[in-house]
Design a protein around this motif. Structure first.
Motif, PDB file in Angstrom:
ATOM      1  N   SER A   1     -25.020 -54.320-118.871  1.00  0.00           N
ATOM      2  CA  SER A   1     -25.525 -52.961-119.056  1.00  0.00           C
ATOM      3  C   SER A   1     -25.881 -52.707-120.515  1.00  0.00           C
TER       4      SER A   1
ATOM      5  N   LEU B   1     -27.572 -48.920-112.153  1.00  0.00           N
ATOM      6  CA  LEU B   1     -26.514 -49.184-113.127  1.00  0.00           C
ATOM      7  C   LEU B   1     -25.394 -48.152-113.018  1.00  0.00           C
TER       8      LEU B   1
ATOM      9  N   TYR C   1     -33.547 -48.418-112.581  1.00  0.00           N
ATOM     10  CA  TYR C   1     -32.532 -49.295-113.158  1.00  0.00           C
ATOM     11  C   TYR C   1     -31.294 -48.490-113.530  1.00  0.00           C
ATOM     12  N   SER C   2     -31.499 -47.329-114.147  1.00  0.00           N
ATOM     13  CA  SER C   2     -30.380 -46.485-114.568  1.00  0.00           C
ATOM     14  C   SER C   2     -29.596 -45.964-113.373  1.00  0.00           C
TER      15      SER C   2
ATOM     16  N   SER D   1     -29.266 -54.200-121.518  1.00  0.00           N
ATOM     17  CA  SER D   1     -30.420 -53.486-120.972  1.00  0.00           C
ATOM     18  C   SER D   1     -30.836 -52.296-121.827  1.00  0.00           C
TER      19      SER D   1
END
Length: 379
Positions: free
Chosen positions: A341, A98, A94-95, A344
């Motif tokens: 963002s 992102l 995910y990071s 999250s």
């Protein structure tokens, strides 16, 4: 206990690298501060900036320290350290996604800046910054930190210059801040949140998720935990000062920034044409610093520094980013990606707090209980 060494030069470089990484295109163009702080009005915007500072100090204090202590082979391993194998893997990917999304936003910001000032095609600015950033990222971690560690303070200096100009304007028109403060709230600018406090929290969580891997890398680069933590504290204070000054500046020059993709550039040109010319270069340098950093951090998830695989992946990611970065308007990209963002980061923060405080305290209590039991047995 061994005394932890501190290098003032290293602290300054790491603090500057923090500022350069966080500033990027969203901040240096003024869109980020406008959407998260200025649109709440100057008083609430400044208080929100201070809330952000406290939260970001907490995040970076932990992550810089853990980066220096653990010396992860891959900076994204920090997610497994806090969240466990499976959730950690999810957050790692995910990071990566992102960070790459923000990389694309910043390339769009480069194109918007060069287009607004020089009138050239947006493609030219996007492609040029992407290619120069690629070359820098391929030089490796230490070289990149040295380069962007110099750019960060220069960016902060120019934000201060614009802030001083705004304060001079206020001295001649003392009611301007109050009048424009009421107007900016209803001027139709895109906002991250209608609540100033939640906007500040979202912005700090955005900074957390956006910066996790880079904070770990910076911490690893320090010679001691103390050096790492001092650098992030100093960097956060100066970055917050820039937020506050820019919030005031955008409010004072409200009429100038309406309809502008790059508010700071419009303000700089209004203050002095030569300042606009210089600031256009500074914005592009700031974007270049962040884009280089993000590209390196993302590529590090797939390959070690300066390997053939590292070079190939870096080139492929740059090519894709150059293409996508020209598809959507810059302010729209920020308004879509940045608030999401921030949300999250809430769950990840829960894992960090549990690992650093709750679980650690439980372990310490169990250890003390075990020691007490052994003492009684020996008696």
């Amino acid at each position: 206990m061994e005394k932890q060494s501190i290098s003032i030069k290293k602290v300054a470089i790491l603090a500057g690298a923090f500022c350069a990484y966080m500033i990027g295109s969203g901040f240096s163009t003024g869109q980020e501060v406008l959407q998260f702080f200025s649109t709440s009005g100057p008083v609430k915007g400044i208080i929100a900036a201070l809330v952000y500072m406290v939260l970001m100090m907490f995040f970076t204090y932990i992550l810089y320290g853990i980066g220096q202590r653990e010396q992860f082979n891959n900076p994204y391993d920090v997610f497994e350290y806090y969240c466990g194998k499976y959730i950690g893997k999810f957050y790692t990917w995910y990071s990566v996604v992102l960070s790459y999304g923000i990389y694309i936003v910043m390339l769009a910001g480069a194109g918007a800046t060069i287009h607004q000032y020089y009138g050239t095609s947006q493609y030219i600015g996007t492609y040029a910054v992407a290619l120069v950033a690629l070359v820098t990222a391929l030089l490796g971690v230490e070289k990149l930190i040295e380069i962007i560690g110099i750019i960060g303070p220069v960016e902060i200096l120019f934000m201060i210059i614009m802030g001083i100009a705004a304060l001079v304007t206020l001295a001649g028109q003392p009611n301007l801040l109050t009048a424009n403060g009421d107007l900016i709230v209803t001027s139709g600018f895109k906002t991250a949140s209608n609540n100033w406090l939640w906007a500040a929290i979202l912005y700090s969580l955005l900074g957390l998720m956006f910066g996790v891997a880079f904070f770990v890398i910076n911490g690893q680069s320090a010679k001691s935990v103390k050096e790492a933590r001092i650098s992030c504290m100093i960097g956060t204070v100066f970055y917050t000062l820039a937020i506050i000054l820019l919030t005031i500046t955008e409010t004072v020059y409200l009429d100038i920034i309406k309809g502008q993709q790059v508010p700071t550039l419009a303000i700089a040109k209004h203050i002095a044409p030569v300042l606009g010319l210089i600031f256009a270069v500074i914005i592009v340098l700031g974007i270049y610093a962040s884009v280089s950093s993000i590209l390196l951090v993302v590529t590090r998830n797939f390959a070690a520094d300066k390997t053939k695989k590292f070079y190939i992946i870096g080139i492929v990611l740059t090519a894709i980013g150059m293409f996508i970065g020209t598809l959507l308007p810059f302010d729209r990209l920020i308004n879509i990606l940045y608030p999401i963002s921030g949300y999250s980061g809430i769950v990840f923060l829960g894992f960090v707090v549990y690992k650093e405080f709750i679980n650690k305290n439980a372990f310490s209590m169990a250890k003390r209980a075990n020691v007490d039991q052994m003492t009684k047995i020996n008696e």
